[in-house]
Design a protein around this motif. Sequence first.
Motif, PDB file in Angstrom:
ATOM      1  N   CYS A 227       0.835  -1.276   0.118  1.00  0.00           N
ATOM      2  CA  CYS A 227      -0.093  -0.020  -0.050  1.00  0.00           C
ATOM      3  C   CYS A 227       0.784   1.264   0.095  1.00  0.00           C
ATOM      4  CB  CYS A 227      -0.925  -0.190   1.335  1.00  0.00           C
ATOM      5  SG  CYS A 227      -2.327   1.181   1.085  1.00  0.00           S
ATOM      6  N   MET A 228       1.877   1.194   0.638  1.00  0.00           N
ATOM      7  CA  MET A 228       2.971   2.260   0.754  1.00  0.00           C
ATOM      8  C   MET A 228       3.252   2.716  -1.020  1.00  0.00           C
ATOM      9  SD  MET A 228       5.245   1.753   4.128  1.00  0.00           S
ATOM     10  CE  MET A 228       5.818   3.355   4.460  1.00  0.00           C
ATOM     11  N   MET A 229       3.703   1.516  -1.519  1.00  0.00           N
ATOM     12  CA  MET A 229       4.147   1.719  -2.980  1.00  0.00           C
ATOM     13  C   MET A 229       2.950   2.249  -3.757  1.00  0.00           C
ATOM     14  SD  MET A 229       6.996   0.442  -3.367  1.00  0.00           S
ATOM     15  CE  MET A 229       7.722  -0.786  -4.605  1.00  0.00           C
ATOM     16  N   THR A 230       1.643   1.961  -3.432  1.00  0.00           N
ATOM     17  CA  THR A 230       0.654   2.495  -4.167  1.00  0.00           C
ATOM     18  C   THR A 230       0.731   3.800  -3.970  1.00  0.00           C
ATOM     19  OG1 THR A 230      -0.661   0.468  -3.779  1.00  0.00           O
ATOM     20  CG2 THR A 230      -1.917   2.226  -4.473  1.00  0.00           C
ATOM     21  N   THR A 292       6.104   0.196  -9.224  1.00  0.00           N
ATOM     22  CA  THR A 292       5.128  -0.184  -8.488  1.00  0.00           C
ATOM     23  C   THR A 292       3.840  -0.801  -8.487  1.00  0.00           C
ATOM     24  OG1 THR A 292       4.086   1.932  -8.787  1.00  0.00           O
ATOM     25  CG2 THR A 292       5.530   2.050  -6.993  1.00  0.00           C
ATOM     26  N   GLN A 293       3.615  -1.038 -10.138  1.00  0.00           N
ATOM     27  CA  GLN A 293       2.454  -1.574 -10.581  1.00  0.00           C
ATOM     28  C   GLN A 293       1.733  -2.796  -9.846  1.00  0.00           C
ATOM     29  OE1 GLN A 293       1.112  -4.037 -13.058  1.00  0.00           O
ATOM     30  NE2 GLN A 293       3.160  -4.816 -13.342  1.00  0.00           N
ATOM     31  N   SER A 294       2.576  -3.887  -9.621  1.00  0.00           N
ATOM     32  CA  SER A 294       2.226  -5.203  -9.233  1.00  0.00           C
ATOM     33  C   SER A 294       1.760  -4.892  -7.656  1.00  0.00           C
ATOM     34  CB  SER A 294       3.171  -6.264  -9.217  1.00  0.00           C
ATOM     35  OG  SER A 294       4.581  -5.895  -8.394  1.00  0.00           O
ATOM     36  N   ASN A 295       2.309  -4.197  -6.957  1.00  0.00           N
ATOM     37  CA  ASN A 295       1.976  -3.816  -5.537  1.00  0.00           C
ATOM     38  C   ASN A 295       0.494  -3.014  -5.570  1.00  0.00           C
ATOM     39  OD1 ASN A 295       3.898  -4.812  -3.968  1.00  0.00           O
ATOM     40  ND2 ASN A 295       5.275  -3.209  -4.760  1.00  0.00           N
ATOM     41  N   VAL A 296       0.508  -2.085  -6.713  1.00  0.00           N
ATOM     42  CA  VAL A 296      -0.501  -1.139  -6.875  1.00  0.00           C
ATOM     43  C   VAL A 296      -1.898  -1.988  -7.021  1.00  0.00           C
ATOM     44  CG1 VAL A 296      -1.836   0.743  -8.299  1.00  0.00           C
ATOM     45  CG2 VAL A 296       0.382   0.771  -7.590  1.00  0.00           C
ATOM     46  N   LEU A 297      -1.911  -3.050  -7.849  1.00  0.00           N
ATOM     47  CA  LEU A 297      -2.926  -3.836  -8.441  1.00  0.00           C
ATOM     48  C   LEU A 297      -3.294  -4.771  -7.165  1.00  0.00           C
ATOM     49  CD1 LEU A 297      -2.180  -4.528 -12.349  1.00  0.00           C
ATOM     50  CD2 LEU A 297      -3.747  -2.904 -11.041  1.00  0.00           C
ATOM     51  N   GLU A 298      -2.297  -5.026  -6.476  1.00  0.00           N
ATOM     52  CA  GLU A 298      -2.562  -6.109  -5.148  1.00  0.00           C
ATOM     53  C   GLU A 298      -3.274  -5.257  -4.089  1.00  0.00           C
ATOM     54  OE1 GLU A 298       0.821  -7.687  -3.209  1.00  0.00           O
ATOM     55  OE2 GLU A 298      -0.380  -7.818  -1.488  1.00  0.00           O
ATOM     56  N   SER A 299      -2.904  -3.861  -3.858  1.00  0.00           N
ATOM     57  CA  SER A 299      -3.438  -3.254  -2.649  1.00  0.00           C
ATOM     58  C   SER A 299      -4.724  -2.564  -3.006  1.00  0.00           C
ATOM     59  CB  SER A 299      -2.165  -2.480  -2.056  1.00  0.00           C
ATOM     60  OG  SER A 299      -2.010  -1.514  -3.051  1.00  0.00           O
TER      61      SER A 299
ATOM     62  N   ILE B 188      -9.613  -3.150 -11.576  1.00  0.00           N
ATOM     63  CA  ILE B 188      -8.758  -4.236 -12.092  1.00  0.00           C
ATOM     64  C   ILE B 188      -8.553  -5.040 -10.780  1.00  0.00           C
ATOM     65  CG2 ILE B 188      -6.421  -5.172 -12.972  1.00  0.00           C
ATOM     66  CD1 ILE B 188      -6.244  -2.840 -14.779  1.00  0.00           C
ATOM     67  N   SER B 189      -8.162  -4.447  -9.789  1.00  0.00           N
ATOM     68  CA  SER B 189      -7.765  -5.220  -8.453  1.00  0.00           C
ATOM     69  C   SER B 189      -8.934  -5.774  -7.907  1.00  0.00           C
ATOM     70  CB  SER B 189      -6.983  -4.125  -7.636  1.00  0.00           C
ATOM     71  OG  SER B 189      -6.649  -4.624  -6.395  1.00  0.00           O
TER      72      SER B 189
END
Lengths: 307, 304
Positions: A227-230, A292-299, B188-189
């Motif tokens: 979430c910090m990356m987002t 950051t994109q993988s972290n963004v899509l996760e969080s 998307i998420s």
Amino acid sequence: MSVLRIKMRRLPILNRFVADRKSSDQRKRFTRSRAGTFFYVLFLIAFGLFSVLPLIYCVCTSFKPIDELLIFPPKFFVSRPTWANYLALPSLLSNMRIPLSRYIFNSLFITLFTTFLYVMISTAAGFVLSKTKMKINGILITGVQMALLFNAFTLAIPRYLIFSYMGIIDTFWVYILPYCASSMGVFLMKQYIDGAVPEALLEAARIDGAGQFRIFNQLVIPMVKPCMMTLTLFGFQAVWATVPDGTIFNESLKTLPTIMANINAGGIARSGSAMAVTVIMMIPPIFIYIITQSNVLESMNSAGIKE
Amino acid sequence: MLKNVNEPNRTHSSFRTNLPNYILLAPFVILFMCFTVIPIVSSVVLSFFNFDMINMPSFIAFDNYKRMLVGDKSFLVILKNTIILAVITGPLGFMFAFVLAWFLNEFRPAVRTVLSFMFYAPSLVGNAFFIWQVAFSNDSYGYANSLLLSIGAISEPVQWLKNAEYVMPIVIMVQLWQGMGVSFLANISGLQNINDEMYEAGAIDGIRNRWQELWYITLPSMKSMLMFSSVMQIAAAFSISAIPKTLAGYPSVNNSVDTVVSYLADVGNVKYELGYASAISVLLFAMMFLTRTFVAKLLNKTGK
């Protein structure tokens, strides 16, 4: 119709894009119609081209020599690429008495500093709002959710008044402070911590004698990295593009977006250099997005608002 | 367990036990008060005053609102533009952000990553929308003009951005180009995290095609995410100003694409009529808030 269907089936390229039906990622549901998938791909390609063609055009134009810029009809791609437009940037700005490096420094310094503050402030507040039961939490959470509606543009005038009362007009603070107050960061962080940090873990740490600061520092921060990356992405992206409207007058405090607008006002002869500045402006946010994109899509999954 | 043991202690000196929490919360609360809460409250108060930052504010009751809705002809045009832009780009932006994410969800992760980057790229690069100024520039070097000239559709260059008829559709298009934003990523998420068992159960219960699945399973599961994304789209749709200002200039021809936010900057930062600017801000806040309430009601109807 049957002819069409046979044709669709003969398009093996579609299968290379669509997820493998047998993988665990895709579930047994119902038969997807080929026509539907074909339409999906078509629509995505059309929208994808609409999205990126202007950006590709911008990159191409920034490498065009002057005669290609003035050619009629204009060409999309560049045939003899040159760095001339980039190399001309410092001299274009020479009549402003402020060197290009100053603007680059201002932009980078303000953006990095603000993003860092924003992420830390939002994480600390999000943690408290999520994991304590203080009386003010309820009001703050509602306030933060409502404030998502109002961004820097709609709040510009009342904020201008506050700036002038605080006496911070024409200082770096007008870039830094308002963005750190953005409610989006606290909102996302609070929701993320709700889901990602189990209460039992904090309780265990408390039994071991850890204070609230230590819990925050050593337990929560490592757990909320995605979430910090987002927030880093959103913060960077927003501050990087900020144009202070009527709050910065001193030329040496201005940032890249301002000179981008100035160069852009120079018309067709300068369009190569205008595109060159734009390309320079595009690189940092794209770089941050890729990291950051993988972290963004996760969080971002926890961003929902329940009404 | 531990909580109960600590309970008497905590009530005894609740300020001291909570002190670390207050310290962690303080930076945000102070900034949030200064730059969001106080600005909103102060603009409500100032909207009833005549205030130019030099003289003391004088109370004029509803005169600012009267001037806004009756006396100021250009404001009514500007309000109409803002509403048109919001009504078109808001719902369309919301739809694109969901539909594209929904389509992408069917694809392999690698394809998904590349395509989502492509769609998000225009919002990522912030101020780059002025590229469109080159596409629609008024002379024959503009892309639209040279294309139409070369196929013979027009005989001389069209002044795209100086013509009230064309400039509004162009602004709408550019706004949509850049409109994916945060809500697209959130969608998307959210879609990736819908439980597979829901879909399997749905298939057993007789769901036959994508549309039924969308209406009965996907949309209801995404309800809170859709609320978030509609809030983001409302915020974006009502604050459009940089795009028309850059493309068409301010004021644009016949005020054809001037928006409330660009007008605010003019009234507030240039003419220093801050009481009047506050009244306009209050109207803008009220419109946004009402839209949000309306959308929340509407979203509660999905899947029924």
